[in-house]
Design an enzyme around this catalytic site. Structure first.
Site, PDB file in Angstrom:
ATOM      1  N   ASP A  18      53.719  42.649  38.203  1.00  0.00           N
ATOM      2  CA  ASP A  18      53.909  42.948  36.779  1.00  0.00           C
ATOM      3  C   ASP A  18      52.571  43.259  36.136  1.00  0.00           C
ATOM      4  O   ASP A  18      51.548  43.330  36.806  1.00  0.00           O
ATOM      5  CB  ASP A  18      54.667  41.820  36.077  1.00  0.00           C
ATOM      6  CG  ASP A  18      54.127  40.465  36.454  1.00  0.00           C
ATOM      7  OD1 ASP A  18      52.893  40.321  36.457  1.00  0.00           O
ATOM      8  OD2 ASP A  18      54.922  39.569  36.776  1.00  0.00           O
TER       9      ASP A  18
ATOM     10  N   LYS B 242      57.787  46.524  33.419  1.00  0.00           N
ATOM     11  CA  LYS B 242      58.605  47.243  32.441  1.00  0.00           C
ATOM     12  C   LYS B 242      59.351  48.365  33.139  1.00  0.00           C
ATOM     13  O   LYS B 242      58.834  48.961  34.072  1.00  0.00           O
ATOM     14  CB  LYS B 242      57.708  47.855  31.364  1.00  0.00           C
ATOM     15  CG  LYS B 242      57.206  46.812  30.405  1.00  0.00           C
ATOM     16  CD  LYS B 242      56.453  47.446  29.267  1.00  0.00           C
ATOM     17  CE  LYS B 242      55.932  46.370  28.329  1.00  0.00           C
ATOM     18  NZ  LYS B 242      54.845  46.836  27.509  1.00  0.00           N
TER      19      LYS B 242
ATOM     20  N   MET C 272      49.038  32.912  26.215  1.00  0.00           N
ATOM     21  CA  MET C 272      49.905  33.834  25.466  1.00  0.00           C
ATOM     22  C   MET C 272      49.827  33.610  23.963  1.00  0.00           C
ATOM     23  O   MET C 272      50.832  33.648  23.270  1.00  0.00           O
ATOM     24  CB  MET C 272      51.375  33.687  25.924  1.00  0.00           C
ATOM     25  CG  MET C 272      51.584  34.076  27.366  1.00  0.00           C
ATOM     26  SD  MET C 272      53.260  33.739  27.945  1.00  0.00           S
ATOM     27  CE  MET C 272      53.150  32.035  28.429  1.00  0.00           C
TER      28      MET C 272
HETATM   29  N1  SAH Z   1      50.675  32.327  35.611  1.00  0.00           N
HETATM   30  C1  SAH Z   1      49.557  32.737  34.803  1.00  0.00           C
HETATM   31  C2  SAH Z   1      49.865  32.738  33.340  1.00  0.00           C
HETATM   32  C3  SAH Z   1      50.907  33.712  32.913  1.00  0.00           C
HETATM   33  S1  SAH Z   1      51.171  33.706  31.173  1.00  0.00           S
HETATM   34  C4  SAH Z   1      48.352  31.846  35.105  1.00  0.00           C
HETATM   35  O1  SAH Z   1      48.499  30.822  35.778  1.00  0.00           O
HETATM   36  O2  SAH Z   1      47.256  32.183  34.685  1.00  0.00           O
HETATM   37  C5  SAH Z   1      50.163  35.049  30.639  1.00  0.00           C
HETATM   38  C6  SAH Z   1      48.968  34.558  29.860  1.00  0.00           C
HETATM   39  O3  SAH Z   1      47.972  34.084  30.741  1.00  0.00           O
HETATM   40  C7  SAH Z   1      48.273  35.637  29.056  1.00  0.00           C
HETATM   41  O4  SAH Z   1      48.930  35.880  27.837  1.00  0.00           O
HETATM   42  C8  SAH Z   1      46.921  35.012  28.838  1.00  0.00           C
HETATM   43  O5  SAH Z   1      46.955  34.030  27.818  1.00  0.00           O
HETATM   44  C9  SAH Z   1      46.701  34.280  30.153  1.00  0.00           C
HETATM   45  N2  SAH Z   1      45.879  35.082  31.067  1.00  0.00           N
HETATM   46  C10 SAH Z   1      46.225  35.562  32.266  1.00  0.00           C
HETATM   47  N3  SAH Z   1      45.200  36.218  32.836  1.00  0.00           N
HETATM   48  C11 SAH Z   1      44.171  36.140  31.980  1.00  0.00           C
HETATM   49  C12 SAH Z   1      42.833  36.608  31.975  1.00  0.00           C
HETATM   50  N4  SAH Z   1      42.328  37.314  32.999  1.00  0.00           N
HETATM   51  N5  SAH Z   1      42.055  36.327  30.911  1.00  0.00           N
HETATM   52  C13 SAH Z   1      42.536  35.618  29.874  1.00  0.00           C
HETATM   53  N6  SAH Z   1      43.774  35.160  29.820  1.00  0.00           N
HETATM   54  C14 SAH Z   1      44.603  35.405  30.852  1.00  0.00           C
END
Ligand code: SAH
Length: 476
Positions: free
Chosen positions: A248, A270, A383
């Site tokens: 995704d 999407k 998020m």
């Molecule tokens: N499973 C993922 C989280 C998914 S939710 C994990 O463990 O990291 C998606 C959110 O993760 C985004 O909205 C953001 O807040 C955060 N996120 C994911 N990758 C990121 C990155 N490289 N830098 C900052 N925030 C990140």
């Protein structure tokens, strides 16, 4: 990719080498190793080339270059060391549609020769586009030490056995899985040690035991926050084995380069209509592909079990009896904290850390605010970019100080990471001003002030210190 790598079958093909000195000699040896029918064009030959000509390994034409010498040639090499002559060869070859290399002159060449690790029939070619030969050589040295000399025998064995295996296992997915398991097993040690008979017996046993039916499975793999250096070995291993990958928008494009080239790629972020593929549809797709015998890689940003809906996905797989494996990844909070220099816990400032989602459910952010506002803890909000003003306001309303330090880390661990350090009161304004976008992570708590205090340098390459992409500190 500026150059397209291919391996040419030069055997018995006519090739022209222009030049008679040392450099030409080195090129001649390589071309002859590949079986080329070689003509060397030079008024006189150095000792090495003269010897080869005498042995009949090549044909010597003692003339100055003229375009007609290229007639019937497949490949040309200009190695006279005289810029004008080499250029003339290059121009004539180009005009005649013949691939030409001018030694040490990528500009004038239509192809360049790579650095080579030769474990024939296993050959590794690597190139820096002609721009950094020393780097290519250093990498080559590493590969040389990584690949035992006997691996040529492994490749040879696989080549010889290929048809036998294909005759027994018709399905290509099953065949690939068979080879992967064979080549990951003790057979390799036998081959490296030269025990060919034992290797063949082992292969025959394995082949007899195989039913030729591909076994599907789903690998739910955490790909980390985006920087490929932060992949786990297991993730990389499975990425290399997958038949199909579902990913995704959180999965950084750079990470997809590490997936097996021939794997089918399905973007499930999407659909064309710009709607997210529903979770239920993704689950069903995984079940269908795995039932067809495919090894399905479900690649997830960060860790699959942290705001990744990994739990729902394996529930469906379990219901359908599909074998699966979950591989943890570095979650965004860990990546952002490390690369922004913010320890999530600290003896003096934070004894606990809580991960929450700032995503609105039915318009309201449903969080346990009194708990999140207790002192001595760090709160990491996933998020939360869109809801930042509401989040900051709620933190303050429930008792956190308006001056409480807060960091926003955008695109954490990636080369263009930005770190914004502010306060709960000022953050919403600063985010709008700096146009901070998703994916970003919010870190709330006293530990944030340590980022500035430590004068942080985030690690980038192999232990090399480097400054972060942009550090936006609180004004004043
Ligand atoms: N499973 C993922 C989280 C998914 S939710 C994990 O463990 O990291 C998606 C959110 O993760 C985004 O909205 C953001 O807040 C955060 N996120 C994911 N990758 C990121 C990155 N490289 N830098 C900052 N925030 C990140």
């Amino acid at each position: 990719m500026d150059y397209f790598p291919i391996f040419l079958k030069l055997s018995t093909r006519p090739c022209l080498l222009v030049g008679g000195g040392e450099i030409a000699l080195r090129k001649a040896r390589l071309l002859l190793q590949a079986g080329a029918t070689l003509t060397v064009l030079a008024p006189t030959l150095g000792a090495g080339l003269a010897a080869l000509a005498e042995q009949g390994a090549l044909r010597h034409v003692a003339e100055r270059f003229a375009p007609h010498h290229l007639v019937g040639m497949r490949l040309a090499v200009a190695a006279t060391g005289l810029a004008d002559v080499d250029q003339q060869v290059a121009d004539a070859a180009e005009a005649a549609g013949i691939w030409v290399n001018v030694v040490d002159d990528p500009q004038a060449s239509s192809y360049i020769t790579p650095s080579i690790v030769d474990r024939s029939p296993l050959v590794i070619a690597l190139s820096t586009g002609g721009g950094a030969p020393v780097l290519a050589r250093m990498l080559r040295e590493r590969l040389e030490s990584l690949i035992p000399a006997g691996w040529g025998r492994v490749a040879d064995f696989a080549r010889v056995m290929r048809e036998r295996v294909a005759a027994r296992i018709a399905n290509s997915d099953a065949r690939r899985a068979f080879w992967e398991s064979v080549l990951a097993g003790p057979i390799v040690q036998d081959l490296v040690a030269g025990n060919l008979d034992r290797a063949e017996a082992l292969l025959s046993d394995r082949l007899a035991a195989s039913d030729g039916i591909p076994r599907g499975a789903v690998y739910l793999v955490g790909a980390g926050p985006g920087n490929p250096d932060l992949l786990t070995f297991r993730a990389l291993h499975l990425m290399q084995q997958a038949d199909v990958v579902l990913y995704d928008k959180l999965v950084a494009p750079a990470l997809l380069d590490w997936v097996r080239r021939d794997a089918e790629r399905i973007f499930v972020g999407k659909t064309r209509a710009n709607h997210t593929l529903r979770q239920e549809e993704i689950n069903q797709l995984m079940v269908r592909l795995a039932s067809e015998g495919k090894r399905v890689l479900r690649l997830k940003g960060g860790d699959p079990f942290i705001f990744g809906r990994g739990g729902e996905e394996i529930e469906t797989l379990a219901q359908h009896g599909i074998p699966f494996e979950v591989v943890p990844g570095i979650t965004a909070a860990s990546g952002a904290a490390a690369y922004a220099g913010i320890p999530l816990t600290h003896r003096d400032y934070a004894q606990s850390v809580t991960f929450v989602t700032g995503h609105r459910q039915d318009g309201s952010i449903n969080l346990d605010w009194p708990m999140l506002c207790r002192p001595g803890q760090t709160v990491v909000v996933y998020m939360g970019v869109a809801t930042t003003p509401a989040l900051c306001e709620a933190f303050i309303r429930h008792g956190r100080s308006a001056d409480c330090p807060v960091a926003m880390v955008e695109r954490a661990t990636l080369i263009d990471q930005r770190v914004l350090v502010s306060t709960l009161a000022d953050l919403p304004g600063r985010i709008a001003e700096l146009e901070i976008r998703s994916p970003s992570l919010m870190i709330v708590g006293e530990v944030v002030q340590l980022a500035a205090k430590l004068g942080w340098f985030a690690p980038r390459g192999a232990g090399e210190p480097a400054t972060i992409g942009e550090s936006v500190q609180k004004p004043g």
